[in-house]
Design an enzyme around this catalytic site. Structure first.
Site, PDB file in Angstrom:
ATOM      1  N   SER A 215      14.406  -6.368  -9.528  1.00  0.00           N
ATOM      2  CA  SER A 215      14.189  -6.643  -8.049  1.00  0.00           C
ATOM      3  C   SER A 215      13.504  -5.522  -7.592  1.00  0.00           C
ATOM      4  CB  SER A 215      15.840  -6.799  -7.573  1.00  0.00           C
ATOM      5  OG  SER A 215      16.263  -8.244  -7.874  1.00  0.00           O
ATOM      6  N   GLU A 222       3.891  -2.166   8.476  1.00  0.00           N
ATOM      7  CA  GLU A 222       3.964  -3.354   9.154  1.00  0.00           C
ATOM      8  C   GLU A 222       5.177  -4.187   9.005  1.00  0.00           C
ATOM      9  OE1 GLU A 222       0.131  -2.238   7.906  1.00  0.00           O
ATOM     10  OE2 GLU A 222       1.607  -2.554   6.658  1.00  0.00           O
ATOM     11  N   HIS A 228      12.247 -10.976  -6.411  1.00  0.00           N
ATOM     12  CA  HIS A 228      13.360 -11.015  -7.547  1.00  0.00           C
ATOM     13  C   HIS A 228      12.631 -12.110  -8.784  1.00  0.00           C
ATOM     14  CE1 HIS A 228      16.934 -10.483  -9.843  1.00  0.00           C
ATOM     15  NE2 HIS A 228      17.043 -12.087  -9.988  1.00  0.00           N
TER      16      HIS A 228
END
Length: 545
Positions: A215, A222, A228
């Site tokens: 993960s 931004e 995952h």
């Protein structure tokens, strides 16, 4: 005999009943801690060994596909974030809190190292005097002569700080197992996506999980990117959210190239599904909202996840409209397996008839659906043939609009037709149709015609304003200025064109539409429509000769 104090005795002497032993504190603590530490380290080593063996059992033995821009070897370091030299990164404060990581085999954070730079001193030609300095946007704006560029920059800067953004959710299956379990390779792919998308990665954090899976979440200037993985299932899910004017849909091929890594030759190829949404709060007149937020394109394609294929063929902004062309396969109507089989050489029925399994190509103008591959014949046949069959001898036909060429195709099927005048205001629409919509304007099966209907000798294709063209040549229904009248005229059904119904037509074939929803167009309404659907089915049609 008496016992001796030192505990020794000669033959026949009695041994002492008991004795005292003194143990130091150091020896006592060592006796207690040494077994505990030994047990702990042996247990940790055994645990790690068992988990690694479990991960090995679940990992395939096939090789790893090579993809440019991705590290193929597992190292102990993660790739650092990077930023383009011409991009300014504002001052940021990094804070983090890492909780219990017992379920992770590793937890590492990489932070962008912002290099200090100096503002350039400019000479009389507005060129930097130093070689290592940089010109900030604020300084560059002072020397710009193009007001339009300034306005564009201001608009982009304003949009960057609006409480709105774009959200892209991507799911990919049948991905290489080793790739999905490599923290380094996945992190490199994330860094490359951000870099090639011209975004700015401030920092990212990754966890490699037990027994497998990774993960990662990255903080962008931004907004954010995260993913995952499930290596045992060959699945990765990715989430990208950005603010500003940059579009996310063009990034999809890049995500597919970097993350959809195939497995072995015997495994199915990766399949990617995705969804795009506009988030936050925008102005009602926002162009992006109209195009990608509240249009047919948004509801029918961009906002639907349950599609086996959703591929952008072309997107072009012309002087008059935004043209979007997409290929889609919806599992409710079509099988992705049949399509893939049609692209193979296995001598199956699908492979011998690939034209029957093509994706449904859909055309959108300013976000509104105009036509589809699966329905273009039925739609345009119903539009054209009733009107031409009702006419006794249609020779000259005019089409107002009809840039796809399908209306022209159906008209050219009539042997009595000698001349077709097609007047489409958007030249780029015609060029897009020639290149991407060949099924719409293919006349190779019409005797005496050409492969492209636009090149038929009976067709005169003009890129002009049809309204002005008719007014110049047919000032009124009684006068004609150098142009022979038409027997039948097709048009786009909008209010700007309906006023032409009284001009330039022979009067040999007109249609009366008394239905209430068609009021205001009762007189001399031609049957054909070149680009938009007129509710003919709900109107009682009566020919008048």
């Amino acid at each position: 005999m008496k016992s001796k104090a030192n505990g020794s005795a000669s033959t026949g002497e009695k041994l002492p009943v008991g004795m005292n032993v003194r143990v130091t504190a150091k020896l006592w603590w060592m006796s207690l801690l040494l077994p505990m530490l030994t047990s702990f380290f042996v247990g940790q080593a055994a645990r790690r060994y068992i988990l690694l063996q479990m991960a090995t059992l679940h990992s395939p033995s096939s090789g790893v596909a090579t993809v440019p821009g991705i590290l193929l070897d597992d190292t102990n370091s993660l790739p650092p974030p990077k930023v383009r030299e011409d991009k300014e990164v504002p001052m940021t404060v990094y804070t983090s809190k890492i909780t219990d990581t017992a379920a992770s085999s590793s937890a590492r954070t990489m932070i962008l190292e912002k290099k200090p730079w100096q503002e350039c001193v400019l000479d009389e030609n507005y060129e930097a005097l130093g070689k290592t300095c940089q010109v900030s946007k604020a300084t560059a704006a002072k020397y710009k002569d193009d007001d339009d560029d300034d306005d564009d920059d201001d608009a982009a800067e304003e949009e960057l700080h609006m409480p709105a953004g774009q959200h892209l959710l991507v799911d990919i299956k049948n991905v290489n197992h080793d790739f999905l379990n490599s923290e380094q390779r996945l992190a490199q792919a994330m860094v490359d996506v951000v870099w090639e998308s011209d975004l700015t990665l401030l920092s990212y954090h990754c966890h490699k999980l037990f027994p497998m899976g990774v993960s990662c979440v990255g903080v962008l200037l931004e907004s954010h990117i995260s993913f995952h993985t499930w290596p045992e299932n060959g699945v990765i899910t990715l989430d990208l959210f950005t603010c500003g004017s940059g579009l996310l849909i063009p990034i999809l091929p890049l995500i597919e190239r970097l993350f959809a890594i195939p497995g072995g030759e015997e495994e199915e190829p990766p399949t990617m599904i995705w969804i795009h949404k506009l988030r936050g709060f925008r102005n009602e007149d926002d162009a992006l909202q109209r195009h990608l937020g509240s249009s047919n394109l948004a509801y029918e394609i961009l906002g639907v996840m349950d599609m086996d294929m959703k591929k952008e063929v072309a997107t072009v902004k012309t002087a008059f409209q935004m043209i979007d062309i997409w290929d889609v396969i919806k599992p409710k109507f079509q099988s992705i397996d049949s399509y893939r089989k049609s692209q193979s050489n296995d001598e199956s029925y699908e492979a011998n008839h690939p034209e029957l399994y093509l994706p449904d190509r859909q055309v959108y103008l300013d976000g509104t659906m105009q036509s589809t591959r699966k329905g273009n014949e039925a739609y345009h046949e119903a539009l054209v043939h009733p009107g031409l069959f009702a006419h006794s001898n249609p020779r000259r036909v005019a089409i107002i609009g009809g840039g796809e060429g399908a209306t022209l195709r159906e008209i050219l099927k009539h042997k009595t037709v000698e001349h077709v005048k097609m007047i489409e205001i958007d030249k780029d629409m015609i060029e897009m149709s020639r290149k991407y919509l060949t099924d719409w304007n293919q006349c190779g099966d019409i005797v005496g015609s050409t492969h492209s209907c636009f090149d038929d000798p009976r067709a005169d294709v003009l890129s002009e304003d049809a309204l002005a063209w008719f007014i110049d040549r047919f000032p009124s229904k009684k006068t004609v200025d150098g142009e022979e009248r038409f027997d039948v005229r097709g048009y786009s059904a909008n209010s700007n064109i309906l006023s032409l119904a009284n001009h330039g037509c022979n009067g040999t074939h007109t249609i009366t539409v008394p239905y209430p929803s068609c009021r205001g167009v009762e007189r001399h309404l031609p049957l054909l429509t070149g680009g938009y659907l007129l509710p003919i089915a709900t109107c009682q049609l009566a020919t008048r000769y």
